[in-house]
Design a protein around this motif. Structure first.
Motif, PDB file in Angstrom:
ATOM      1  N   LEU A  34       0.839  -1.197   0.000  1.00 25.51           N
ATOM      2  CA  LEU A  34       0.000   0.000   0.000  1.00 25.51           C
ATOM      3  C   LEU A  34       0.874   1.246   0.000  1.00 25.51           C
ATOM      4  N   GLY A  35       0.458   2.248  -0.761  1.00 25.57           N
ATOM      5  CA  GLY A  35       1.172   3.519  -0.734  1.00 25.57           C
ATOM      6  C   GLY A  35       0.657   4.411  -1.844  1.00 25.57           C
ATOM      7  N   PRO A  36       0.987   5.708  -1.788  1.00 29.01           N
ATOM      8  CA  PRO A  36       0.482   6.661  -2.779  1.00 29.01           C
ATOM      9  C   PRO A  36       1.102   6.422  -4.156  1.00 29.01           C
ATOM     10  N   SER A  37       0.526   7.071  -5.144  1.00 28.69           N
ATOM     11  CA  SER A  37       1.008   6.948  -6.519  1.00 28.69           C
ATOM     12  C   SER A  37       2.495   7.316  -6.599  1.00 28.69           C
ATOM     13  N   VAL A 210      10.566   3.760   0.074  1.00 32.41           N
ATOM     14  CA  VAL A 210      11.000   3.213   1.363  1.00 32.41           C
ATOM     15  C   VAL A 210       9.825   2.526   2.055  1.00 32.41           C
ATOM     16  N   LEU A 211      10.103   1.352   2.636  1.00 34.94           N
ATOM     17  CA  LEU A 211       9.085   0.648   3.394  1.00 34.94           C
ATOM     18  C   LEU A 211       8.968   1.307   4.764  1.00 34.94           C
ATOM     19  N   GLN A 212       7.752   1.745   5.102  1.00 38.28           N
ATOM     20  CA  GLN A 212       7.547   2.480   6.343  1.00 38.28           C
ATOM     21  C   GLN A 212       7.114   1.575   7.485  1.00 38.28           C
ATOM     22  N   ASP A 213       6.316   0.560   7.172  1.00 34.28           N
ATOM     23  CA  ASP A 213       5.716  -0.257   8.225  1.00 34.28           C
ATOM     24  C   ASP A 213       5.199  -1.545   7.602  1.00 34.28           C
ATOM     25  N   VAL A 214       5.249  -2.629   8.354  1.00 32.39           N
ATOM     26  CA  VAL A 214       4.668  -3.900   7.920  1.00 32.39           C
ATOM     27  C   VAL A 214       3.960  -4.521   9.111  1.00 32.39           C
ATOM     28  N   GLY A 215       2.740  -4.962   8.931  1.00 35.17           N
ATOM     29  CA  GLY A 215       2.060  -5.628  10.041  1.00 35.17           C
ATOM     30  C   GLY A 215       0.632  -5.979   9.667  1.00 35.17           C
ATOM     31  N   THR A 216      -0.074  -6.592  10.602  1.00 34.05           N
ATOM     32  CA  THR A 216      -1.481  -6.892  10.368  1.00 34.05           C
ATOM     33  C   THR A 216      -2.230  -5.566  10.289  1.00 34.05           C
ATOM     34  N   PRO A 217      -3.424  -5.557   9.689  1.00 28.82           N
ATOM     35  CA  PRO A 217      -4.202  -4.321   9.643  1.00 28.82           C
ATOM     36  C   PRO A 217      -4.384  -3.710  11.033  1.00 28.82           C
ATOM     37  N   THR A 218      -4.645  -4.536  12.031  1.00 29.22           N
ATOM     38  CA  THR A 218      -4.811  -4.033  13.390  1.00 29.22           C
ATOM     39  C   THR A 218      -3.535  -3.361  13.890  1.00 29.22           C
ATOM     40  N   GLN A 219      -2.389  -3.997  13.611  1.00 29.77           N
ATOM     41  CA  GLN A 219      -1.115  -3.418  14.065  1.00 29.77           C
ATOM     42  C   GLN A 219      -0.816  -2.091  13.391  1.00 29.77           C
ATOM     43  N   VAL A 220      -0.886  -2.051  12.037  1.00 30.46           N
ATOM     44  CA  VAL A 220      -0.460  -0.825  11.363  1.00 30.46           C
ATOM     45  C   VAL A 220      -1.434   0.323  11.611  1.00 30.46           C
ATOM     46  N   GLY A 222      -3.548   0.517  14.392  1.00 32.50           N
ATOM     47  CA  GLY A 222      -3.592   0.813  15.823  1.00 32.50           C
ATOM     48  C   GLY A 222      -2.269   1.339  16.357  1.00 32.50           C
ATOM     49  N   ARG A 223      -1.153   0.796  15.822  1.00 32.14           N
ATOM     50  CA  ARG A 223       0.153   1.228  16.308  1.00 32.14           C
ATOM     51  C   ARG A 223       1.072   1.531  15.134  1.00 32.14           C
ATOM     52  N   PRO A 224       0.740   2.594  14.363  1.00 27.22           N
ATOM     53  CA  PRO A 224       1.531   2.917  13.179  1.00 27.22           C
ATOM     54  C   PRO A 224       2.983   3.224  13.547  1.00 27.22           C
ATOM     55  N   ALA A 225       3.919   2.757  12.686  1.00 27.68           N
ATOM     56  CA  ALA A 225       5.343   2.897  12.998  1.00 27.68           C
ATOM     57  C   ALA A 225       5.838   4.337  12.874  1.00 27.68           C
ATOM     58  N   THR A 226       5.217   5.100  11.964  1.00 28.65           N
ATOM     59  CA  THR A 226       5.682   6.483  11.767  1.00 28.65           C
ATOM     60  C   THR A 226       4.468   7.416  11.705  1.00 28.65           C
ATOM     61  N   LEU A 227       4.741   8.696  11.842  1.00 24.25           N
ATOM     62  CA  LEU A 227       3.674   9.688  11.727  1.00 24.25           C
ATOM     63  C   LEU A 227       3.060   9.651  10.341  1.00 24.25           C
ATOM     64  N   TYR A 228       3.915   9.384   9.348  1.00 25.17           N
ATOM     65  CA  TYR A 228       3.405   9.292   7.984  1.00 25.17           C
ATOM     66  C   TYR A 228       2.348   8.197   7.870  1.00 25.17           C
ATOM     67  N   VAL A 229       2.648   7.022   8.422  1.00 25.25           N
ATOM     68  CA  VAL A 229       1.704   5.898   8.356  1.00 25.25           C
ATOM     69  C   VAL A 229       0.405   6.268   9.071  1.00 25.25           C
ATOM     70  N   ALA A 230       0.530   6.890  10.230  1.00 20.89           N
ATOM     71  CA  ALA A 230      -0.654   7.294  10.994  1.00 20.89           C
ATOM     72  C   ALA A 230      -1.533   8.225  10.165  1.00 20.89           C
ATOM     73  N   ALA A 231      -0.896   9.220   9.518  1.00 12.52           N
ATOM     74  CA  ALA A 231      -1.653  10.179   8.727  1.00 12.52           C
ATOM     75  C   ALA A 231      -2.251   9.504   7.494  1.00 12.52           C
ATOM     76  N   PHE A 232      -1.467   8.632   6.860  1.00 16.72           N
ATOM     77  CA  PHE A 232      -1.923   7.987   5.627  1.00 16.72           C
ATOM     78  C   PHE A 232      -3.115   7.063   5.895  1.00 16.72           C
TER      79      PHE A 232
END
Ligand code: ATP
Ligand code: MG
Length: 237
Positions: A34-37, A210-220, A222-232
């Motif tokens: 998953l990620g933007p264009s 760059v890979l920002q985060d990898v995990g189950t849907p609940t993990q990413v 609920g506990r996003p690895a970076t602010l970018y992931v949280a916002a996205f």
């Protein structure tokens, strides 16, 4: 199993499309990229398929280095956004085509075609030609044709992006249901957060190569690895 070890892709014009990615896809897993264009999703998928070679790093398939293994020697099937069906062939012949190429006899062939077609809800249109189908039915035929040979690895690049939202939701459930039923390892590319979170066993989130985060849907979520992931993902804060 698919393993990417420090995989980087730099195109000839200097574009760093993929930057030192490490990722494991386990047997039978449904992994969503998953990620933007422009973040490098298709490039990762194309390196797994063998359509692009990594500039540095290793693509391993079932533990074997596969960097320069030609696509036809990888046990993969791929479905793209602009799925191309053979317009002059019936739905049944379109789905059977890979089996015919593989030299499989008419009888097991017919049975496998009807099994896959009924699992995809197109069992009643096998005699039609692609021009006589809806967009969603055509996408189902493309999936059936890709999966009929029971590939070890199923790669999909935004297969639903040309469809309207109702159909997209319906096909999401169908695709993840079918691949789980067949137990086929899947890497699915999308830029749609809801699609990723509803379909994936695990989600890999990319930004600018760059890979920002990898995990189950609940993990990413609920506990996003970076602010970018949280916002996205629109995670609650
Ligand atoms: P989209 O969601 O729009 O399909 P994507 O995440 O799949 O995007 P890629 O197609 O992997 O992104 O492209 C990643 C980056 O590499 C982009 O900046 C793109 O312009 C660039 N790129 C892709 N193919 C080439 C190429 N053959 N030569 C040079 N640059 C390329
Ligand atoms: Mg792409």
């Amino acid at each position: 199993t698919v393993t990417l070890k420090d995989v980087t892709k730099v195109f000839r014009d200097g574009t760093v499309a993929v930057d030192s990615i490490n990722l494991d896809v386990n047997d039978g897993e449904f992994m969503v990229l998953l990620g933007p264009s422009g973040c490098g999703k298709s490039t990762v998928l194309r390196m797994i398929a063998g359509l692009e070679e990594p500039t540095t790093g290793a693509v391993m398939l079932d533990g074997e280095l596969a960097n320069d293994l030609p696509p036809r020697d990888r046990k993969i099937a791929m479905v793209f956004q602009d799925f191309a069906l053979y317009p002059h062939m019936t739905v049944g012949d379109n789905i059977a085509f890979p089996l015919r190429l593989a030299g499989i006899e008419p009888e097991p062939r017919g049975e496998r075609v009807s099994d896959v077609a009924s699992a995809l809800g197109i069992g009643d249109v096998l005699a039609r030609k692609p021009g006589q189908l809806s967009g969603g039915q055509r996408q189902r035929v493309a999936m059936g044709r890709a999966i009929v040979r029971r590939p070890g690895l199923f790669l999909m690049d935004e297969p639903l992006s040309n469809l309207d939202s109702g159909l997209r939701a319906e096909l999401r459930a169908e695709i993840s249901g079918l691949t789980r039923e067949l137990g086929v390892t899947t890497v699915y590319v999308t830029h749609d957060q809801a699609e990723a979170l509803t379909m994936a066993d695990r989600v890999a989130i990319m930004r600018r190569g760059v890979l920002q985060d990898v995990g189950t849907p609940t993990q990413v979520y609920g506990r996003p690895a970076t602010l970018y992931v949280a916002a996205f993902l629109g995670s609650p804060r």
